[in-house]
Design an enzyme around this catalytic site. Structure first.
Site, mmCIF file in Angstrom:
data_model
loop_
_atom_site.group_PDB
_atom_site.id
_atom_site.type_symbol
_atom_site.label_atom_id
_atom_site.label_comp_id
_atom_site.label_asym_id
_atom_site.label_seq_id
_atom_site.Cartn_x
_atom_site.Cartn_y
_atom_site.Cartn_z
ATOM 1 N N GLY A 88 -26.004 -26.021 -8.972
ATOM 2 C CA GLY A 88 -25.355 -25.945 -7.535
ATOM 3 C C GLY A 88 -26.450 -26.346 -6.282
ATOM 4 O O GLY A 88 -27.658 -26.294 -6.548
ATOM 5 N N ASP A 90 -27.150 -24.604 -3.835
ATOM 6 C CA ASP A 90 -27.688 -23.625 -3.181
ATOM 7 C C ASP A 90 -29.042 -23.246 -4.133
ATOM 8 O O ASP A 90 -30.124 -22.969 -3.630
ATOM 9 C CB ASP A 90 -26.863 -22.543 -3.047
ATOM 10 C CG ASP A 90 -25.856 -22.218 -4.206
ATOM 11 O OD1 ASP A 90 -26.015 -22.863 -5.302
ATOM 12 O OD2 ASP A 90 -25.762 -20.936 -4.484
ATOM 13 N N ASP A 111 -31.835 -15.036 -5.449
ATOM 14 C CA ASP A 111 -30.678 -15.058 -4.414
ATOM 15 C C ASP A 111 -29.680 -14.188 -4.379
ATOM 16 O O ASP A 111 -28.882 -14.163 -5.428
ATOM 17 C CB ASP A 111 -30.138 -16.634 -4.329
ATOM 18 C CG ASP A 111 -29.519 -16.901 -3.131
ATOM 19 O OD1 ASP A 111 -29.102 -15.920 -2.393
ATOM 20 O OD2 ASP A 111 -29.229 -18.127 -2.965
ATOM 21 N N THR A 166 -16.252 9.711 -7.099
ATOM 22 C CA THR A 166 -16.057 8.489 -7.822
ATOM 23 C C THR A 166 -16.456 7.502 -6.952
ATOM 24 O O THR A 166 -17.223 6.489 -7.637
ATOM 25 C CB THR A 166 -14.329 8.402 -7.789
ATOM 26 O OG1 THR A 166 -13.638 9.417 -8.714
ATOM 27 C CG2 THR A 166 -14.157 6.997 -8.537
#
Length: 238
Positions: A88, A90, A111, A166
């Site tokens: 990728g 990035d 990241d 929850t």
């Protein structure tokens, strides 16, 4: 002036650089929304990096030299990765940014974005690879969508380990779970390096964890843009 364009899964970021100095960062929903910004600054060189096929390149300034980050573009790092054509944009940009900031050091980039990406660059300027795991919001969404009754929770800072509702149990499980994962991954990457390891945190969710991880952690929110600029500088100088 250089401009680098990081087209992510949800936003497009544009960074303006003078040599290695970041002058300005702008954020847009799409590349097409940022073309006026680029036209107003008229950069000499533009590098486009995208998680998918970049759209809107034809709208960029005609007088700029435009490069697109792809597997054939020369990089300032050596790549020791078996499937580099699927790596990728990035990920490799973050690795290049780490090498530019900390030359001669072993660097682990974490990241924290849509996914959590771990990228290891060794002191000899070689990208070794890393790991990918689900990001914070992906984990919340997965529990909500794949169960009948669990609600969709949102991340918060400094969630207690013991949830008392929850929602707070979901938050504790995801956020404290990520802290445990990241600290454990740092320790295991350290074992792979012959020497100290510089840990660099970036990505949209970095602020949730920067004070909870084992020091020393260096936070660099614009590391991907810096890495893209180092790739652009490497090609302009060639």
């Amino acid at each position: 002036m250089n401009a680098v364009v990081d087209i992510g899964n949800s936003r497009t970021k544009i960074g303006l650089f003078k040599n290695q100095d970041l002058l300005q960062v702008a954020d847009f929903a799409y590349l097409s929304a940022g073309t006026d910004f680029l036209h107003s600054h008229a950069p000499s060189n533009i590098l486009i990096a995208s998680v998918g096929e970049p759209a809107g390149i034809e709208m960029l300034p005609k007088d700029s030299r435009i490069l697109v980050l792809n597997p054939d573009l020369p990089l300032p790092l050596a790549i020791a990765y078996e499937t580099n054509r699927t790596l990728g944009a990035d990920r490799i940009a973050a690795a290049c940014g780490a090498a530019a900031r900390f030359p001669g050091e072993n660097c682990l980039v974490i990241d924290l974005g849509t996914c959590i990406n771990y990228e290891l660059v060794t002191s000899d300027r070689v990208y070794r690879g890393g790991a990918i795991s689900p990001g914070v919001r992906m984990r919340f969404r997965s529990m909500h969508e794949q169960t009948a009754r669990l609600p969709l929770a949102e991340p918060v800072v400094d969630v207690p380990i013991i949830g008392q509702s929850t929602i707070s149990c979901l938050q504790s499980g995801v956020l404290n779970g990520v802290v445990g994962e990241v600290n454990g991954m740092i320790a295991r990457f350290e074992m792979q390096c012959n020497g100290p390891l510089r840990v660099i945190l970036c990505g949209g969710d970095a602020q949730l964890f920067e004070n909870q991880l084992k020091p020393p952690i260096f936070v660099a929110p614009n590391l991907v843009l810096e890495g893209l600029n180092s790739i652009l500088e490497h090609n302009v100088a060639a």
